[in-house]
Write an enzyme that holds these catalytic residues in place. Structure first.
Site, short mmCIF file in Angstrom:
data_model
loop_
_atom_site.label_atom_id
_atom_site.label_comp_id
_atom_site.label_asym_id
_atom_site.label_seq_id
_atom_site.Cartn_x
_atom_site.Cartn_y
_atom_site.Cartn_z
N ARG A 145 3.72 7.58 -0.49
CA ARG A 145 4.96 8.31 -0.71
C ARG A 145 5.66 8.13 -1.98
O ARG A 145 5.89 9.00 -2.96
CB ARG A 145 5.90 8.49 0.30
CG ARG A 145 6.85 9.44 0.24
CD ARG A 145 7.79 9.39 1.48
NE ARG A 145 7.32 9.01 2.84
CZ ARG A 145 6.97 10.05 3.62
NH1 ARG A 145 7.21 11.30 3.37
NH2 ARG A 145 6.60 9.87 4.80
N GLU B 240 0.74 -1.38 -0.14
CA GLU B 240 -0.12 0.02 0.14
C GLU B 240 0.72 1.17 -0.19
O GLU B 240 0.67 2.07 0.95
CB GLU B 240 -0.77 -0.09 1.33
CG GLU B 240 -2.10 0.54 1.36
CD GLU B 240 -3.03 0.00 2.57
OE1 GLU B 240 -4.00 -0.43 2.20
OE2 GLU B 240 -2.52 0.13 3.81
N CYS C 123 2.10 34.02 9.21
CA CYS C 123 2.40 34.96 10.50
C CYS C 123 3.11 34.08 11.64
O CYS C 123 2.14 34.02 12.54
CB CYS C 123 1.12 35.60 10.73
SG CYS C 123 1.62 37.32 11.61
#
Ligand code: LLP
Length: 410
Positions: A272, A269, A340
């Site tokens: 990546r 499975e 920020c």
């Protein structure tokens, strides 16, 4: 440079050829080492959108999903429910019902409470749910040297060592509306060695035999999960995927011979490794702040909202100035995003070519877990994604607009 000019930045760029190449190499390994008895499944959490599901499915891979949203995407991409594997450690009742309604071919049950809920829902829907059990095999591939422990501290799955997994197999046999067809494990991600995979295969085959013999339940498959490493930087050193596949297959064949049983279907499975190296992200360099004796901040028009991986895991990346790629990379930069937040960095103290405002910065190997983990933090817009194929490019995900941000505001 052309893509940055044509589509603007920040921009996710994916290579269709590279995605297809990896899919074919996995499919080829299954032919070579298992005679086609099993197949690869794409873990879509790495990058889930309709076009990537379509490409991967067209190469013969099944799709793994882990939420109603991923399931919906795969179905809308035209993937039949039968070819979908539904994971998740806390699927909601609505998600389980959605999986039943879509005839998902393999619901990977994580715990006993889910097993019972699914049995009830399937009964009410007049269906038999085909299920696998998610097993904690007791292998931790994320320690310096991987270890086998009795019990891993993990929120996923049924524990093997305490007998919980075996008990769940027994229990599912006695339920009316579920049919146990497989066992599943996943031992970690970005793994560079083959030994943990071999051990996991060994442990899972042992449980497979135990369930078949002692529970009297015929199972169809073992899913050994994903986790193969990719190149982020040149430090990443691992064996080719084929070598993992060969080593695991040899082990499984030998064990089956020893036990005198037929090899079950094997699934893997990967996420990546299917899309990671196929992706790069392009940015425009903004202001550069040199803080003497401290560091040089090179600001870009992206940041943790479109790639949170450095902020989350201090992940390594290779960065370069695309329009100066042939020049020496001897400028040490900290690549700063526009959020920020001081921790909004893409990389620290990394070598790039001497930067100037307006340059195009490329970050490599961003195809996995970048778009899929992006957010609208600070109401930044998620960038567009273009797919490149044979010298042509096309938009596969449109860049967001300010109107998109307000779509659900009341
Ligand atoms: N199967 C299961 C059940 C998984 O949990 C995962 C990943 C995979 C397959 C695919 O593993 P891969 O081949 O991609 O290593 N966000 C993190 C990665 C989290 C992986 C979670 N599970 C990152 O950005 O590195």
């Amino acid at each position: 440079m052309e893509l940055a000019q044509q589509y603007g930045t920040p921009l996710y760029v994916m290579s269709e050829d590279e995605i297809r190449r990896v899919c074919r190499s996995y499919a080829g390994s299954f032919q070579e080492f298992y005679g086609g008895h099993g197949r690869p499944i794409y873990a879509s959490k790495a990058f889930c959108c309709k076009e990537i599901c379509r490409i991967v499915a067209s190469e013969g891979l099944d799709i793994e999903v882990v939420s109603g949203g991923e399931l919906y995407t795969a179905l809308e991409a035209g993937v039949p429910g039968e070819n979908i594997h539904f994971q998740g450690n806390n699927k909601t009742l609505q998600e389980l019902q959605f999986a039943l309604d879509s005839n998902v071919g393999d619901i990977v049950v994580d715990n006993l409470s889910e097993l019972h809920a699914l049995d009830r829902l399937a009964g009410t829907s007049n269906k038999t749910a085909k299920i696998s059990l998610r097993i904690k095999p007791g292998i931790d591939a994320h320690t310096h040297e991987f270890i086998r422990t009795g019990q891993i501290d993990s929120k996923f799955g049924l524990d093997l060592a305490s007998g919980e997994a075996f008990a769940a197999a027994k229990e599912s046999r006695d339920l009316q509306n579920v049919k146990l067809i497989g066992l599943h494990c996943h031992i970690g991600s970005q793994i560079m060695e083959k030994e943990p995979f071999i051990h996991a295969a060994e442990v899972m085959l042992e449980l497979y035999c135990q369930v078949t013999e002692e529970v009297g339940q015929e199972l169809e498959h073992i899913n050994l999960g994903g986790g193969f490493g990719i190149h982020y930087t040149e430090k990443d050193d691992f064996i080719p995927y084929n070598a993992y596949m060969e080593a695991v297959s040899q082990k499984l064949h030998a064990l089956c011979k020893e036990k005198g049983i037929r090899l079950p279907k094997i699934f893997i499975e990967p996420g990546r490794s299917v899309v990671g190296e196929a992706g790069i992200t392009l940015y425009t360099v903004g202001n550069i702040k040199k803080i003497p004796q401290v560091r040089n901040y090179v600001s870009i028009d992206g940041g943790m909202f479109e790639n949170p991986r450095y902020a989350l895991y201090q992940s390594d990346y290779t960065c370069l100035i695309a329009n100066k790629a042939n020049q020496p990379a001897n400028y040490v930069a900290t690549i700063a995003g526009k959020c920020c937040e001081s921790g909004d960095l893409i990389q620290e103290h990394t070598n790039i070519q001497s930067p100037e405002e307006g340059d195009i910065l490329a970050v490599l190997s961003t195809g996995a877990y970048n778009y899929s983990m992006a957010s609208n933090y600070n109401r930044n817009l998620r960038p567009a994604c273009v797919m490149v194929h044979k010298g042509e490019s096309r938009v596969i995900i449109k860049g967001e607009t300010y109107q998109d941000l307000l779509r659900n505001d009341v």
